[in-house]
Design a protein around this motif. Structure first.
Motif, short mmCIF file in Angstrom:
data_model
loop_
_atom_site.label_atom_id
_atom_site.label_comp_id
_atom_site.label_asym_id
_atom_site.label_seq_id
_atom_site.Cartn_x
_atom_site.Cartn_y
_atom_site.Cartn_z
N ARG A 373 0.85 -1.19 0.00
CA ARG A 373 0.00 0.00 0.00
C ARG A 373 0.88 1.24 0.00
O ARG A 373 1.90 1.28 0.69
N ASP A 374 0.51 2.24 -0.79
CA ASP A 374 1.24 3.50 -0.83
C ASP A 374 0.78 4.38 0.33
O ASP A 374 -0.41 4.66 0.47
N ARG A 375 1.73 4.81 1.13
CA ARG A 375 1.43 5.67 2.26
C ARG A 375 2.25 6.95 2.15
O ARG A 375 3.35 6.95 1.62
N ILE A 376 1.70 8.02 2.71
CA ILE A 376 2.36 9.32 2.65
C ILE A 376 2.62 9.80 4.08
O ILE A 376 1.71 9.84 4.91
N TRP A 377 3.89 10.12 4.34
CA TRP A 377 4.27 10.74 5.61
C TRP A 377 4.65 12.19 5.33
O TRP A 377 5.26 12.49 4.29
#
Length: 575
Positions: A373-377
């Motif tokens: 899954r692509d996650r953004i921090w």
């Protein structure tokens, strides 16, 4: 031996033990990878446990930063920590040392470096006398016409270069050796060093050599010796071969035999006294070197040997890896939405680890793939990163509003960190959008920013600011600065060397870095760019030391470049 933090119990134990240790002192020095120490108070750093990991956070010269501590121990009156950042992509050794008198600390560093300087002068004298003896024997054995040579050689002076500030000792030895009809200059790094320091060494050495030649004292100094340790010798050869022929013939490289400063510092107590081969003690207000304590047979520099010089053709014979694959710029929908908020300010840098979103060059969000899954921090470098989700929505909004307000050319608060940080990256982001502002002869796209010809390595390879192509097929290596930097010239020329090696091998064409465009069979151009008043005062002197077949150009841009780049002046600097 460092204690590994590989389970939750050890992390908690380490946290308690470290809190007890650091609670004893209020003032500390923080050193990273043997670099220059930073004075910090106990309230400016913190140890915490987050998700079963020990986190060390501290204020640094470039803002607040956080590291994950993977192992630690209290060794020789200092706290040593192996740490990592950026999900393990960056690893460092941090050392916290209780602060002593700043005056005694500086005096100790100066004593250690000066002791190494004196030792360098001694072994250089021995090496040159030995060379002269060999020459005389050769003349006698072959019955050649005798050339008067003198075995008499004296140390005329041995001193340190000026430090960055008046109260700091310099990093370079400056030695002058004298014969009856000849004087010789000798220099070397007497502090911790690696291949990343070679540009600074050559810049300092050539400027000093230039000043010595302009002095009227007789006999004149016509020869410069540059001594290096084995870990930076190859990088020194690569810089030496790119100098003008007339200058190159007057410079000789030597290799120092003996243990390195890094090893010495590891065995000695504190990293702050780099060059620990000279121990010291303080008597009253003046430190003294303990006689004989630094000349142990396994630690001292003991011999200087002439180094085999590199020829230009040898630069192109070295084994090279193909360029790393250029990652595709496939963006998820959420990233596209963020860019749409300020398309003229936000760009995306793609790397092996994922994508980084930058606001006028300042990284503020990262995309990583976790569990398919692509996650953004989000979060500025050094601050705590948060996951971009509903829970942290208000934090995200505040960060973005601050970037819009302070990271803007019209911002009135010019002292705000958002405005001042990552100036070169800001300039790069402007030119990435339209490189023809710098030179109309450059194609606008593709354009490669922070381009790596290799993934680090022993030569300390750094990414190239911009790699571009002209309409006539010639490559252009572009190095940007927004503040005075003495290493500007040698950094740009080293990038030229690396790109030219790959061009000759056909790697740039094979990788299709510029699509189907034809790459000219000519060496790249070097563009050195900075605001008009931000070129280092020694820029012209250093630029003239470079071989004329390497075309180096200076681009002066407007001081208010944040509002738009304009070229004020351009011209060849080493014709």
């Amino acid at each position: 031996m460092l204690l590994q933090l590989n389970d939750a119990a050890r992390v908690e134990d380490a946290k308690r033990a470290i809190d007890e240790l650091v609670g004893v002192h209020n003032e500390w020095f923080l050193a990273q990878d043997g670099g220059a120490p930073l004075a910090i108070a106990s309230g400016e750093f913190d140890f915490s446990v987050d998700h079963r990991r020990l986190i060390f956070s501290s204020w640094t010269e470039i803002g607040s930063r956080s590291w994950r501590v993977t192992s630690w121990n209290w060794i020789g009156e200092k706290l040593v920590m192996e740490t990592s950042r950026r999900m393990g992509a960056e690893k460092s050794t941090l050392e916290l040392v209780p602060r002593v008198s700043a005056r005694a600390l500086v005096a100790g560093i100066a004593a250690a470096r000066y002791a190494r300087c004196v030792r360098l002068a001694q072994i250089a004298s021995e090496a040159l006398v030995a060379q002269t003896s060999v020459c005389e024997s050769f003349v006698e054995d072959h019955r050649l016409e005798s050339v008067p040579l003198s075995l008499e050689l004296k140390i005329e002076s041995a001193a340190l270069s000026p430090g960055m500030r008046r109260d700091q000792p310099g990093r370079y030895a400056r030695v002058i050796l004298r014969r009856p009809r000849e004087r010789i200059a000798l220099t070397a790094i007497v502090a911790n060093s690696d291949a990343r320091n070679v540009d600074s060494l050559f810049s300092s050495a050539l400027l000093w050599f230039n000043r010595l030649q302009s002095r009227p004292k007789r006999p004149p100094i016509e020869k410069l010796l540059i001594a290096t340790e084995p870990n930076i010798l190859q990088a020194a050869r690569q810089r030496h071969v790119l100098l003008r022929e007339s200058l190159r013939q007057r410079i000789q490289l030597f290799e120092i035999r003996g243990s390195s400063p890094t090893n010495l510092d590891t065995r000695a107590g504190s990293p702050l006294l780099d060059g620990k081969d000279a121990q010291f003690e303080t008597r009253g207000n003046s430190p003294t070197v303990r006689e004989g304590s630094w000349l142990s047979s396994d630690e001292a520099w003991y011999r200087l040997e002439p180094a085999r010089l590199c020829e230009r053709k040898n630069l192109w014979r070295a084994r090279l890896r193909q360029f790393p694959a250029i990652a595709e710029d496939d963006m998820i929908e959420r990233v596209k939405q963020i860019i749409a908020l300020r398309p003229q300010a936000i760009d995306v840098i793609t790397s092996r680890h994922g994508q980084t979103l930058r606001y006028h060059g300042l990284p503020f969000a990262r995309v990583r793939r976790v569990m398919n899954r692509d996650r953004i921090w989000f979060g500025i470098e050094g601050s705590r990163r948060r996951l971009l989700d509903d829970y942290h929505e208000q934090d995200w909004i505040k960060l973005f509003r601050d970037l819009e307000h302070y990271r803007d050319a019209s911002c009135r608060d010019r002292r705000h960190w958002f405005y001042r940080a990552a100036g070169e990256a800001w300039l790069e982001s402007i030119l990435r959008r339209d490189i023809s502002r710098l030179d109309p002869g450059l194609i606008v796209a593709p354009l490669h920013a922070q381009f790596r010809t290799s993934h680090g390595g022993p030569t300390g390879a750094r990414p190239i600011d911009l790699l571009a192509l002209r309409h006539d097929g010639r490559l252009a290596v572009i190095e940007l600065k927004v503040n005075e930097d003495r290493e500007h010239v040698f950094q740009g020329v080293d990038y030229w060397r690396r790109v030219e090696a790959h061009r000759r091998r056909g790697h740039i064409t094979t990788a299709k870095l510029f699509g189907e465009r034809e790459i000219s069979d000519e060496s790249p151009l070097v563009y050195l760019v900075a605001p008009t008043l931000r070129f280092h005062p020694s820029f012209t002197t250093l630029a003239r030391t470079i071989a004329p077949d390497i075309e180096v150009y200076r681009f002066d841009i407007n001081e208010d470049w944040r509002g738009g780049v304009r070229v004020v002046r351009r011209g060849r600097v080493n014709a």
